[in-house]
Design a protein around this motif. Structure first.
Motif, PDB file in Angstrom:
ATOM      1  N   LEU A  74       3.329  -5.536  10.959  1.00 58.57           N
ATOM      2  CA  LEU A  74       4.449  -5.294  10.060  1.00 58.57           C
ATOM      3  C   LEU A  74       3.941  -4.816   8.708  1.00 58.57           C
ATOM      4  O   LEU A  74       2.795  -5.086   8.336  1.00 58.57           O
ATOM      5  N   PRO A  75       4.770  -4.122   7.928  1.00 61.40           N
ATOM      6  CA  PRO A  75       4.331  -3.634   6.612  1.00 61.40           C
ATOM      7  C   PRO A  75       3.828  -4.737   5.700  1.00 61.40           C
ATOM      8  O   PRO A  75       2.933  -4.518   4.885  1.00 61.40           O
TER       9      PRO A  75
ATOM     10  N   GLY B 135       0.818  -1.203   0.000  1.00 62.61           N
ATOM     11  CA  GLY B 135       0.000   0.000   0.000  1.00 62.61           C
ATOM     12  C   GLY B 135       0.856   1.258   0.000  1.00 62.61           C
ATOM     13  O   GLY B 135       1.999   1.275   0.481  1.00 62.61           O
ATOM     14  N   ARG B 136       0.280   2.315  -0.541  1.00 60.11           N
ATOM     15  CA  ARG B 136       1.014   3.583  -0.666  1.00 60.11           C
ATOM     16  C   ARG B 136       1.325   4.197   0.692  1.00 60.11           C
ATOM     17  O   ARG B 136       2.421   4.731   0.910  1.00 60.11           O
ATOM     18  N   ASP B 137       0.384   4.128   1.632  1.00 61.99           N
ATOM     19  CA  ASP B 137       0.614   4.733   2.941  1.00 61.99           C
ATOM     20  C   ASP B 137       1.817   4.103   3.636  1.00 61.99           C
ATOM     21  O   ASP B 137       2.611   4.791   4.285  1.00 61.99           O
ATOM     22  N   VAL B 138       1.961   2.786   3.511  1.00 64.79           N
ATOM     23  CA  VAL B 138       3.076   2.093   4.152  1.00 64.79           C
ATOM     24  C   VAL B 138       4.398   2.508   3.524  1.00 64.79           C
ATOM     25  O   VAL B 138       5.373   2.799   4.227  1.00 64.79           O
TER      26      VAL B 138
ATOM     27  N   CYS C 132       4.880   1.617  20.180  1.00 64.47           N
ATOM     28  CA  CYS C 132       4.598   2.455  19.020  1.00 64.47           C
ATOM     29  C   CYS C 132       5.503   2.036  17.877  1.00 64.47           C
ATOM     30  O   CYS C 132       6.690   1.763  18.082  1.00 64.47           O
ATOM     31  N   VAL C 133       4.949   1.979  16.671  1.00 62.57           N
ATOM     32  CA  VAL C 133       5.739   1.664  15.480  1.00 62.57           C
ATOM     33  C   VAL C 133       6.080   2.974  14.789  1.00 62.57           C
ATOM     34  O   VAL C 133       5.199   3.724  14.387  1.00 62.57           O
ATOM     35  N   VAL C 134       7.379   3.235  14.633  1.00 62.75           N
ATOM     36  CA  VAL C 134       7.861   4.486  14.060  1.00 62.75           C
ATOM     37  C   VAL C 134       8.504   4.196  12.707  1.00 62.75           C
ATOM     38  O   VAL C 134       9.420   3.370  12.609  1.00 62.75           O
ATOM     39  N   GLY C 135       8.013   4.859  11.672  1.00 63.04           N
ATOM     40  CA  GLY C 135       8.610   4.722  10.361  1.00 63.04           C
ATOM     41  C   GLY C 135       8.484   3.356   9.731  1.00 63.04           C
ATOM     42  O   GLY C 135       9.126   3.069   8.728  1.00 63.04           O
ATOM     43  N   GLY C 136       7.673   2.483  10.317  1.00 65.00           N
ATOM     44  CA  GLY C 136       7.464   1.156   9.755  1.00 65.00           C
ATOM     45  C   GLY C 136       8.551   0.157  10.087  1.00 65.00           C
ATOM     46  O   GLY C 136       8.379  -1.037   9.849  1.00 65.00           O
ATOM     47  N   THR C 137       9.692   0.605  10.644  1.00 71.21           N
ATOM     48  CA  THR C 137      10.805  -0.308  10.913  1.00 71.21           C
ATOM     49  C   THR C 137      11.277  -0.274  12.356  1.00 71.21           C
ATOM     50  O   THR C 137      12.129  -1.067  12.744  1.00 71.21           O
ATOM     51  N   ARG C 138      10.736   0.630  13.165  1.00 76.41           N
ATOM     52  CA  ARG C 138      11.183   0.764  14.559  1.00 76.41           C
ATOM     53  C   ARG C 138      10.004   0.566  15.500  1.00 76.41           C
ATOM     54  O   ARG C 138       8.992   1.260  15.402  1.00 76.41           O
ATOM     55  N   VAL C 139      10.133  -0.386  16.412  1.00 79.52           N
ATOM     56  CA  VAL C 139       9.090  -0.660  17.405  1.00 79.52           C
ATOM     57  C   VAL C 139       9.614  -0.187  18.755  1.00 79.52           C
ATOM     58  O   VAL C 139      10.562  -0.763  19.304  1.00 79.52           O
ATOM     59  N   LEU C 140       9.011   0.867  19.291  1.00 76.24           N
ATOM     60  CA  LEU C 140       9.455   1.458  20.548  1.00 76.24           C
ATOM     61  C   LEU C 140       8.586   0.973  21.697  1.00 76.24           C
ATOM     62  O   LEU C 140       7.354   1.059  21.628  1.00 76.24           O
TER      63      LEU C 140
END
Length: 509
Positions: free
Chosen positions: A421-422, A152-155, A473-481
């Motif tokens: 995940l994306p 998807g475009r948003d991801v 929280c998922v940041v930028g699609g690749t970072r799980v805080l």
């Protein structure tokens, strides 16, 4: 005739070759030499069908000649000279008596019309076919199109920052295989004061936003804090808002499009709530604004929520003032001029519960897991999974029949987190778990698989030691805080644990 013949070949998984009579927009006839070639996977099943069309002029008088719309090709395979004479001049000549139809197509056609429609995993596999296809699959623009079509475009917009360092090819591989996943721990500055628990947090771009929580003596908090992870030295800062919702805990905070946030429900000073507030974090003067909505669900806390299309709030389950567990699912479209709550009617619903998670995968599909669920007269931790496609005309909850080797599935739990995940897979992590099971163990599931199977994800690094009552929280699609885990005595908000799903820029140094 031609449609039935094509259907027969597709059903039998065999190649189709034929010649059809087509017409241009101006009515001029032309021949369409069509070939459909099934592509088989390792298991022998057809995974894709490649279609090739070669057009040539049809010099026939339609008023005097009767020509069938479909002509079966003979077993004779035309040589390259015959093909060149029947096709446009721009098709490259191949000096061989045996040739592959697909290699006659231009790179642009191959990349945009065929390869870009495959999954990232399939593109990686097909790159071994030949040197030319391998070079095409290494193109970063093609890889981006593949990821955009699949996720998807948003991801892909959220992943743009990561691709500047890694490139789309490497990023797609790492998010598919999770080969580079690792834990790390870091400390941030600032203070979230007064100290609190049972807050809610979410990510807006590269910022973490925290709202509310339960203070000393069960005092509901109404303040908003932000942590900018792009800063050289990230630190918590209080957001100066001109108006705030009533203080609360046990609520949900979700991200909408752009810099907008939405908060729902929770437990306030006067009891449980069912109100909705939105905030534009990037406004000159951020202000929490209440959304007047019709037909709200029952006031509740410890429910779960998520957003669809960045504009629709979905709320599920929770607990009422009298302690009754809920099993309903409501949707609120915040793009409407006069938003109205809509209960999603289903013929069957999962057992009522609280402390569960609700995630989105495949754009419109919901994934529910765990929680404290009603079982007869008892309330027990759950490890059941359920899905719903909110995009259907009549959405229905369905229990997911998962598989896995003994003891691989996640133990029953509540107050855990679920990470989408994306590529549509779900990671389950932490929570209140009975027995001696490790709360820091990661479990991976692809709910879109024909037979979804739980897998344990072993990740190196320093995971959180305490993983109950935390927020993720998922940041930028690749970072799980991960923030706010309970140590038994205090709630830590300055020590964050990060699950990196892809390589960091400094990993290669």
């Amino acid at each position: 005739m031609v449609v039935s013949e094509i259907r027969r070949c597709l059903n039998e998984g065999i190649e189709f070759q034929g010649e059809l009579l087509n017409f241009r927009k101006d009515g001029a006839p032309l021949y369409n030499r069509l070939r459909l070639v099934p592509m088989h996977g390792d298991d022998g099943f057809v995974t894709h069908v490649i279609g090739i069309q070669l057009f040539s002029e049809a010099n026939i008088d339609l008023s005097n000649v009767s020509y069938p719309v479909y002509k079966q090709q003979s077993n004779h395979r035309p040589n390259i000279q015959e093909m060149n004479s029947a096709t446009h001049e721009h098709i490259p000549k191949i000096q061989s008596s045996e040739y592959c139809y697909i290699l006659q197509l231009s790179d642009e056609v191959l990349a945009h019309n065929i390869l870009s429609r495959l999954s990232p995993r399939d593109v990686a596999s097909i790159g071994s076919v030949c040197t030319r296809v391998h070079q095409l699959t290494k193109n970063d623009h093609l890889r981006k199109m593949v990821c955009q079509n699949a996720w998807g475009r948003d991801v892909t917009v959220r992943l743009e920052m990561s691709t500047k360092m890694l490139g789309w090819g490497r990023l797609a591989r790492e998010l598919t295989t999770l080969e580079a996943a690792s834990w790390r721990k870091f400390t941030v500055g600032g203070r979230v004061e007064p100290s609190r628990c049972n807050f809610s947090a979410c990510a807006v771009g590269n910022r973490l936003v925290l709202f509310g929580g339960e203070g000393v003596n069960m005092q509901p908090m109404d303040d908003t804090f932000v942590l900018n992870l792009e800063s050289a030295r990230p630190e918590w800062r209080r957001v100066k808002v001109s108006a705030s919702p009533p203080g609360r805990w046990g609520h949900t905070l979700s991200w909408l499009n752009g810099s907008w946030l939405v908060v729902f429900g929770g437990c306030g000073q006067q009891g449980l709530l069912n109100d909705v507030f939105v905030l534009d974090l990037d406004a000159k003067q951020p202000t929490w604004r209440e959304v007047a909505s019709e037909g709200p669900p029952l006031p509740r806390s410890w429910h779960s929520s998520c957003t669809l299309d960045g504009s629709k709030l979905v709320v599920s389950g929770g607990c009422t003032e009298s302690g009754v567990l809920l099993s309903d699912t409501f949707l609120l479209d915040l793009t409407k001029e006069k938003p109205a709550w809509k209960e999603i009617p289903t013929s069957w619903s999962p057992p009522s519960r609280l402390g569960h998670t609700l995630s989105v995968f495949g754009k419109t599909k919901l994934f529910m897991f765990g929680g404290l669920a009603k079982s007869g007269s008892l309330r027990l931790r759950s490890c059941d999974a359920y899905t719903m496609d909110a995009g259907e005309d009549s959405p229905q909850w369905r229990q997911l029949a998962t598989t896995g080797f003994p003891s691989i599935g996640p133990p029953p739990r509540l107050d855990h987190v679920a990470v989408s995940l994306p590529c549509g897979r779900i990671i389950i992590f932490g929570g209140s778990i009975a027995g001696l099971h490790s709360p820091s163990q990661l479990f991976l599931l692809d709910p879109a698989e024909e037979k979804p199977t739980w897998r344990i994800l072993n990740v190196p690094g320093q995971p959180p030691k305490f993983a109950w009552g935390h927020s993720t929280c998922v940041v930028g699609g690749t970072r799980v805080l991960v923030l706010g885990g309970h140590t038994g005595e205090e709630w830590i908000l300055n020590e964050l644990h990060e699950l990196c799903l892809a390589s960091r820029p400094d990993d290669d140094e």
